[in-house]
Design an enzyme around this catalytic site. Structure first.
Site, PDB file in Angstrom:
ATOM      1  NE  ARG A 158     -59.794  26.123  11.073  1.00 55.78           N
ATOM      2  CZ  ARG A 158     -61.334  26.565  10.233  1.00 55.78           C
ATOM      3  NH1 ARG A 158     -61.939  27.529  10.640  1.00 55.78           N
ATOM      4  NH2 ARG A 158     -61.652  25.618   9.483  1.00 55.78           N
ATOM      5  CB  SER A 228     -56.405  20.829   9.532  1.00 50.25           C
ATOM      6  OG  SER A 228     -57.711  20.335   8.880  1.00 50.25           O
ATOM      7  CD  GLU A 324     -57.003  24.590  11.593  1.00 55.34           C
ATOM      8  OE1 GLU A 324     -57.821  23.773  12.307  1.00 55.34           O
ATOM      9  OE2 GLU A 324     -56.782  24.615  10.377  1.00 55.34           O
TER      10      GLU A 324
END
Length: 341
Positions: A158, A228, A324
């Site tokens: 990420r 998420s 995230e």
């Protein structure tokens, strides 16, 4: 002020001074020049699927609507040149329908192609970096376009150079994808491990991934969310062994460097936080990794909820979760981890 609610998937009530759709590189350059002359902050968005607005944005939001896909091939590979405004899931669908395989594990990830490299999106054993050939970037201060190869993108979990060196004053205009003609299925995660690699088709993987995601993730059109909310934490092998002493069924994924990736959703679930609510924001009842806009949540409701989740998990497991999702304040992006600490 213009309403931002329809342009991001959390659907939190927030406004921007101006919202502009950019359909060409010239338009991107013009909007940037005008905004700079007025000293206004600029935020580039694709489909707003990975952002949380903390306040009204006191500047110009530019929606990347650069469209178009071109396909070339040689004996071994398919090469796709995809403009930044293309919807990611529609691209995956298009590739499957055209007999081009390798993106099927990344089905139903919200957002557009130009956002994919920023987060190095990933799911079910495949990351964007695995299929990336290059990324085309526009430097808005010089009006020059340049190309970065996969290595120059500095992809991590990420993570990419687009969160650092090429964050301010740059916009991704297109991505290049390189997909093997000698297709091999990736069946490492979830129910995909039950399939026979000798007989499985890319379309079956695509259908299964869509089925899994739709069964456990809320549809942003019905329930505001940004997918998420937290990254899966990576811990040392020693820390992992310590946690495992007390939690024998801890899901874990050993990494090449000896560290261990844990499932953030499982950690949150073990803290009995599914359904937990602060203000209008809640932890999703089916998938603990997703924070939702249950009923008229504010950005601050989500921040308070994220803080509570982070603290609760840290107290139980000694693991600090990192968001995230990107946090946007009145003047631009801010450090999300600092905000929820």
């Amino acid at each position: 002020m213009q309403n931002l609610q329809p342009f991001h998937t959390f659907h939190i009530q927030s406004n921007a001074r101006e919202i502009i759709e950019a359909h060409s590189i010239e338009q991107l350059q013009q909007v940037w020049a005008n905004s700079k002359s007025e000293n206004l902050p600029v935020l580039f968005l694709g489909q707003g699927s990975n952002v949380l607005f903390l306040d009204d944005f006191n500047g110009v939001v530019v929606l990347n609507r650069l469209m178009g896909i071109t396909h070339e091939q040689d004996a071994n590979f398919h090469y796709l040149h995809v403009n930044g405004g293309e919807n990611w899931h529609k691209l995956v669908e298009w590739s499957i329908n055209n007999g081009i395989y390798g993106l099927e594990n990344l089905a139903l990830i919200p957002g557009c192609a130009g956002s994919a490299p920023i987060q190095n999106i990933g799911a079910y054993g495949v990351e964007f970096k695995d299929v990336c050939d290059y990324v085309d970037v526009l430097n808005l201060n010089t009006n020059e376009t340049f190309r970065l190869d996969t290595e120059q993108c500095e992809f991590g979990y990420r993570e990419s150079t687009f969160k650092h060196r090429y964050q301010q004053g740059y916009v991704i205009t297109a991505v290049g994808l390189k997909l093997k003609k000698d297709w091999q299925p990736i069946l490492k995660y979830g129910s995909l491990v039950d399939f026979d690699p000798k007989t499985i088709t890319a379309k079956q993987i695509f259908d299964e991934v869509c089925h899994i995601r739709q069964s456990k993730l809320p549809d942003p059109n019905e329930t505001g969310n940004a997918g998420s909310f937290f990254k899966n934490p990576v811990v040392s092998s020693e820390h992992f062994e310590e946690i495992k002493k007390h939690h024998k069924n801890l899901p874990h994924f050993p990494q090449a460097d000896g560290s261990v990736k844990l499932a953030a959703g499982w950690l949150i679930d073990q803290c009995n936080l599914k359904g937990f609510q602060i203000g209008g924001a809640a932890v999703h009842k089916k998938q603990a990794l997703v924070l939702i806009n249950k009923s008229g949540a504010t950005g601050q409701d989500v921040v308070k909820l994220a803080h509570h989740v982070r603290q609760t998990v840290a107290e139980k497991f000694g693991v600090y979760l990192q968001p995230e999702v990107r946090f946007i304040s009145a003047t631009g992006e801010v450090n999300s981890e600092q905000i929820i600490t």
